[in-house]
Write a protein that holds these residues in place. Structure first.
Motif, PDB file in Angstrom:
ATOM      1  N   GLU A   1      -8.145  39.233 -62.269  1.00  0.00           N
ATOM      2  CA  GLU A   1      -9.045  38.104 -62.431  1.00  0.00           C
ATOM      3  C   GLU A   1      -8.691  37.014 -61.433  1.00  0.00           C
ATOM      4  O   GLU A   1      -7.541  36.828 -61.098  1.00  0.00           O
ATOM      5  CB  GLU A   1      -8.912  37.504 -63.828  1.00  0.00           C
ATOM      6  CG  GLU A   1      -9.356  38.411 -64.923  1.00  0.00           C
ATOM      7  CD  GLU A   1      -9.228  37.723 -66.251  1.00  0.00           C
ATOM      8  OE1 GLU A   1      -9.917  36.718 -66.458  1.00  0.00           O
ATOM      9  OE2 GLU A   1      -8.431  38.186 -67.060  1.00  0.00           O
TER      10      GLU A   1
ATOM     11  N   VAL B   1     -13.784  39.429 -61.733  1.00  0.00           N
ATOM     12  CA  VAL B   1     -12.914  40.490 -62.219  1.00  0.00           C
ATOM     13  C   VAL B   1     -13.073  41.698 -61.304  1.00  0.00           C
ATOM     14  O   VAL B   1     -14.191  42.073 -60.950  1.00  0.00           O
ATOM     15  CB  VAL B   1     -13.295  40.892 -63.669  1.00  0.00           C
ATOM     16  CG1 VAL B   1     -12.375  41.970 -64.191  1.00  0.00           C
ATOM     17  CG2 VAL B   1     -13.277  39.690 -64.588  1.00  0.00           C
TER      18      VAL B   1
ATOM     19  N   GLU C   1     -17.277  37.638 -64.523  1.00  0.00           N
ATOM     20  CA  GLU C   1     -16.850  37.918 -65.894  1.00  0.00           C
ATOM     21  C   GLU C   1     -18.062  38.144 -66.789  1.00  0.00           C
ATOM     22  O   GLU C   1     -18.005  38.914 -67.739  1.00  0.00           O
ATOM     23  CB  GLU C   1     -16.041  36.750 -66.454  1.00  0.00           C
ATOM     24  CG  GLU C   1     -14.668  36.623 -65.884  1.00  0.00           C
ATOM     25  CD  GLU C   1     -13.941  35.407 -66.433  1.00  0.00           C
ATOM     26  OE1 GLU C   1     -14.574  34.545 -67.078  1.00  0.00           O
ATOM     27  OE2 GLU C   1     -12.735  35.319 -66.212  1.00  0.00           O
TER      28      GLU C   1
END
Length: 72
Positions: free
Chosen positions: A21, A32, A52
């Motif tokens: 991340e 991500v 995300e």
């Protein structure tokens, strides 16, 4: 953050989700790294970075958290 997507558990040798991340922010605007499974015989996987917000959909169709093992 990933707990909200049901991405918990795994084995002790697996890298932590935090390694993949970056970014982030107040509203979960981080990115991500995932291994995207393309369905192609010639290039079956590709390491990509997604929001995300898109993670749940990618995991639901078989993509996996972290870079692809074959380095693609």
């Amino acid at each position: 953050i990933l707990a909200a997507f049901g991405v918990m558990g795994g084995n002790a040798s697996a890298a932590s989700s935090g390694q993949y991340e970056y970014g982030g922010g107040e509203y979960g605007g981080g990115k991500v790294t995932i291994c995207h499974h393309t369905g192609s015989k010639k290039h079956p996987t590709e390491t990509i970075t997604v929001s995300e917000n898109a993670l749940r959909a990618h995991l639901a169709h078989g993509d996996t958290l972290g870079p692809c093992p074959d380095g693609s």
